[in-house]
Design an enzyme around this catalytic site. Structure first.
Site, PDB file in Angstrom:
ATOM      1  N   GLU A 196       0.154  -1.701   0.206  1.00 23.83           N
ATOM      2  CA  GLU A 196       0.103  -0.071  -0.093  1.00 23.83           C
ATOM      3  C   GLU A 196       1.444   1.189  -0.157  1.00 23.83           C
ATOM      4  OE1 GLU A 196      -2.973   0.469   2.466  1.00 23.83           O
ATOM      5  OE2 GLU A 196      -3.059  -1.439   2.883  1.00 23.83           O
ATOM      6  N   CYS A 576       0.980  -0.060  25.819  1.00 23.75           N
ATOM      7  CA  CYS A 576       0.996  -0.702  26.779  1.00 23.75           C
ATOM      8  C   CYS A 576       2.679  -2.191  26.482  1.00 23.75           C
ATOM      9  CB  CYS A 576       0.105  -2.280  27.078  1.00 23.75           C
ATOM     10  SG  CYS A 576      -0.510  -2.803  25.369  1.00 23.75           S
TER      11      CYS A 576
HETATM   12  N1  DCP Z   1      -1.555  -9.448   5.738  1.00 31.03           N
HETATM   13  C1  DCP Z   1      -1.345 -10.118   6.450  1.00 31.03           C
HETATM   14  N2  DCP Z   1      -1.663 -10.327   8.005  1.00 31.03           N
HETATM   15  C2  DCP Z   1      -2.735  -9.777   8.350  1.00 31.03           C
HETATM   16  C3  DCP Z   1      -3.815  -8.834   6.725  1.00 31.03           C
HETATM   17  C4  DCP Z   1      -2.407  -8.199   5.326  1.00 31.03           C
HETATM   18  O1  DCP Z   1      -0.255 -10.916   6.717  1.00 31.03           O
HETATM   19  N3  DCP Z   1      -3.782  -9.352   9.407  1.00 31.03           N
HETATM   20  C5  DCP Z   1      -0.684  -8.824   4.375  1.00 31.03           C
HETATM   21  C6  DCP Z   1      -1.499 -10.220   3.451  1.00 31.03           C
HETATM   22  C7  DCP Z   1      -1.493  -9.194   2.391  1.00 31.03           C
HETATM   23  C8  DCP Z   1      -1.210  -7.677   2.483  1.00 31.03           C
HETATM   24  O2  DCP Z   1      -0.784  -8.105   3.818  1.00 31.03           O
HETATM   25  O3  DCP Z   1      -1.514 -10.022   1.043  1.00 31.03           O
HETATM   26  C9  DCP Z   1      -1.834  -6.689   1.993  1.00 31.03           C
HETATM   27  O4  DCP Z   1      -2.919  -6.876   3.032  1.00 31.03           O
HETATM   28  P1  DCP Z   1      -3.888  -5.397   2.288  1.00 31.03           P
HETATM   29  O5  DCP Z   1      -4.536  -5.792   3.852  1.00 31.03           O
HETATM   30  O6  DCP Z   1      -4.218  -4.565   1.252  1.00 31.03           O
HETATM   31  O7  DCP Z   1      -4.632  -7.190   2.316  1.00 31.03           O
HETATM   32  P2  DCP Z   1      -4.573  -7.704   0.528  1.00 31.03           P
HETATM   33  O8  DCP Z   1      -3.282  -6.952  -0.581  1.00 31.03           O
HETATM   34  O9  DCP Z   1      -4.214  -9.392   0.314  1.00 31.03           O
HETATM   35  O10 DCP Z   1      -5.776  -7.786  -0.326  1.00 31.03           O
HETATM   36  P3  DCP Z   1      -7.179  -6.712  -0.769  1.00 31.03           P
HETATM   37  O11 DCP Z   1      -5.758  -5.708  -0.594  1.00 31.03           O
HETATM   38  O12 DCP Z   1      -7.311  -7.125  -2.358  1.00 31.03           O
HETATM   39  O13 DCP Z   1      -7.962  -6.577   0.272  1.00 31.03           O
END
Ligand code: DCP
Ligand code: MG
Length: 645
Positions: A196, A576
């Protein structure tokens, strides 16, 4: 969550991170998912922890409702005046001259895995393990599978789910490719995680005489050409709105919110508060259940009660959300404040194994430090026990070190104090670097600023905004119970959290130890920051997924208002000391929410205490008696506060 209140369908009120819909989960049968999650997690530590948290939140909501009911007309009209004035001030700060673009790769880890193994294309895929998955392909999301969900639950939801282990090298490689593209559109782009970023495209639009829509299309095409991965984009007058917009047409889509007052207000009027970064499950629940606030527009109608019930900085933030304001300036770059390494392993109480792991971690940390010519003198040990309790312990070293041997001497000391232990994760972090220009050469010498900041705090006025942070400090003073010895020892017994990381600010660097919570910050890698009064939206801005992302000097920043605790060095909660990796975005959101609820509770208590001065002094007495124990679980703070009522 309680079976009693839900008859024979207790799962209906079992709302966890897992049941919160992400992009691609629109058509999911929520009740079915909830039921499976409920049944699989019932009786687990996670479940018990959720229950405990829920009870605390419920108590807070009840207290706030009581307080709300007691407000007199006179009080309401007083706070209405304050709210009206603040809305005018905030409105005057609105800047519609900038064009911000938020870009978010689609199902990033899963998409990278599919790219490298095309046989996975079109299949339900989860990246991670049986204990936790990092993300899921859009095909898997249709079954309710999502990030931060344990793999065994995901498999139950989608029996054909394919699991692929994580491979961060790959993700970093593709992330770099995307960043090369971003820099062509905005050399000062702000990366908030591996997948991002925020780009200020104001200049590129005017230089090339093209509209933001065209830039968005071109950028997405270029990203695809360079990586063969898709992304989604949001364009808006500020970062808070741009982030909300990038989620609207996910995956592989874009949404443009014009730089126009009416367009912004119309957009905001029906926007559910939960969509806004910084408003997580708990905040949503409190605002909804206490004040009936569901949309951002509802907030503006409740300004008076918000000021009456919550602290000014919280309410300023809420009002900013209601006005659709967000960060618009590009922040300055920040210096690295710490370096760390951690390892997860199968839970063990075998001391020889635990010490071997510690030696491995010390070795990696030492190598990393030497690569960057860093010498540090504050060492923090992090442990996650078999029961998911997270402990951090820190010590101040006699000298600046970076050799494995030196690190191990101090780390072993910290570890020995925790034995016996059954651990599943261990990590070491070094901070207070020698080349830190704010760090005194003599480690024993405290700077004037640190003295002022740690002790009875003089109000810190933020010159750039004229904002007096004394109240914020006061709130933290109540949190100082958490901190124990000079080098600080923290612990929270919250075992699962969620995220939402932070805004960063470019600010005055105060010379205080970086574990001392100076402010509710949306700052990021440094606690040593004073709050600013601008809007705090980007607490949803994820920072980095890798600890060394700060090297890239593309640290997220937004001149935003301080509201919640923030992630120090990208993984340590400033309130914390609990450590949650940046990638656990949902857990982070929930965790910060938890503190927000705490903060709101404290505000409430404080205002009640003002009417009962003797109770205030009782509280002070308790505080001054100090905490002789090593740590206090976070829940005990709530208990104390409740007692003081
Ligand atoms: N990620 C992670 N743990 C989480 C959330 C995300 O390790 N709880 C990692 C995996 C994702 C990446 O970060 O691929 C990017 O997070 P995003 O929230 O942007 O999720 P994605 O890119 O996978 O899906 P999208 O953006 O299409 O919803
Ligand atoms: Mg993404």
């Amino acid at each position: 969550m309680e079976a009693t209140s839900d008859g024979d369908r207790p799962w209906q009120s079992y709302h966890t991170v897992y049941t919160n819909a992400k992009a691609g989960m629109e058509g999911v049968d929520k009740e079915k998912v909830q039921k499976i999650i409920y049944e699989l997690s019932k009786g687990s530590k996670y479940f018990e922890n959720e229950k405990r948290k829920e009870a605390i939140i419920k108590q807070k909501i009840d207290n706030l409702r009581t307080h709300h009911a007691k407000l007199t007309e006179k009080e309401i009209s007083h706070f209405q005046m304050i709210a009206d004035n603040r809305i005018l001030e905030l409105e005057a700060s609105r800047d519609l001259s900038k064009i911000w673009l938020h870009i978010d790769m689609d199902a990033f880890y899963a998409a990278v895995e599919t790219l490298e193994n095309p046989s996975l294309k079109g299949k339900p895929l989860a990246v991670g393990s049986m204990s936790m998955i990092c993300t899921a392909s859009y095909e898997a999301r249709k079954y309710g599978v999502r990030a931060a969900m344990p793999g065994f639950i995901a498999r139950k939801l989608c029996p054909d789910l394919i699991f692929v282990p994580t491979n961060f090298e790959k993700y970093t490689y593709y992330s770099e490719l995307t960043r090369n593209v971003f820099s062509k559109y905005d050399p000062d782009f702000i990366a908030t995680s591996l997948d991002e970023a925020y780009l200020n495209i104001t200049d590129i639009c005017s230089q090339r005489g093209i509209g933001c829509e065209e830039v968005a299309v071109e950028l997405r095409n270029t990203i695809f050409q360079e990586t063969r991965l898709t992304c989604s984009v949001g364009v808006a007058p500020n970062r808070m709105l741009a982030k909300v917009c990038s989620d609207i047409n996910k995956p592989n889509g874009q949404f443009i919110l014009p730089n126009d007052y009416n367009a912004v207000m119309t957009f905001i009027s029906s926007l559910p508060i939960r969509k806004v970064g910084g408003i997580g499950k708990v905040t949503e629940q409190i605002l909804r259940d206490v004040l009936g606030i569901n949309t951002c527009a509802d907030i503006l109608h409740k300004g008076a009660v918000l000021y009456a019930l919550f602290h000014q900085c919280s309410t300023d933030f809420f009002l900013s959300v209601g006005l659709g304001l967000g960060g618009t300036d590009t922040p300055q770059q920040k210096m690295r404040k710490s370096i760390s390494n951690e390892k997860t392993f199968s839970a063990t109480n075998d001391e020889s194994i635990i010490f071997q792991k510690l030696a491995d971690i010390a070795e990696t940390l030492s190598k990393d430090m030497q690569k960057e010519c860093l010498l540090g003198r504050t060492l923090t040990l992090k442990l996650k026990t078999a029961s998911f309790e997270v402990r951090t312990r820190a010590t101040s070293l006699q000298k600046f070190v970076n050799s494995k041997e030196d690190i191990l001497i101090y780390a072993s000391k910290l570890l020995r104090a925790e034995l016996p232990i059954s651990a599943r994760l261990m990590g070491l972090r070094m901070s207070h670097f020698h080349d830190d220009k704010h760090s005194p050469l003599d480690p024993m010498q405290k700077t004037l600023t640190s003295f002022l900041t740690i002790g009875n705090v003089a109000p810190i006025a933020d010159k750039s905004t004229g904002f007096d942070t004394s109240d914020i400090q006061l709130m933290y003073n109540t949190k100082s119970d958490i901190s124990v010895d000079d080098e600080s020892t923290f612990l929270s017994d919250v075992s699962s959290f969620s995220y939402e990381s932070c805004d960063f600010l470019e600010t005055n660097q105060l010379s205080v130890p970086d574990y001392v919570a100076v402010s509710y910050g949306n700052g990021a890698e440094s606690l040593n920051e004073c709050p600013k009064t601008q809007n705090k939206f980007e607490s949803a801005e994820k920072i980095s997924d890798v600890s060394n992302l700060f090297d890239r000097k593309r640290v997220a920043a937004s001149s935003s208002q301080i509201l919640e605790p923030y992630w120090v060095d990208d993984y340590i909660c400033s309130a914390c000391g609990i450590e949650v990796p940046a990638s656990f975005t949902e857990e982070r959101r929930e965790h910060l929410d938890y503190h927000l609820a705490d903060m709101l509770q404290k505000e409430e208590c404080r205002s009640l205490l003002q009417s009962f001065p003797h109770k205030e002094s009782a509280r002070k007495k308790r505080k001054s008696s100090g905490n002789q124990g090593k740590y206090i679980p976070i829940d005990s703070f709530f208990v104390k506060e409740d007692k003081s009522l």
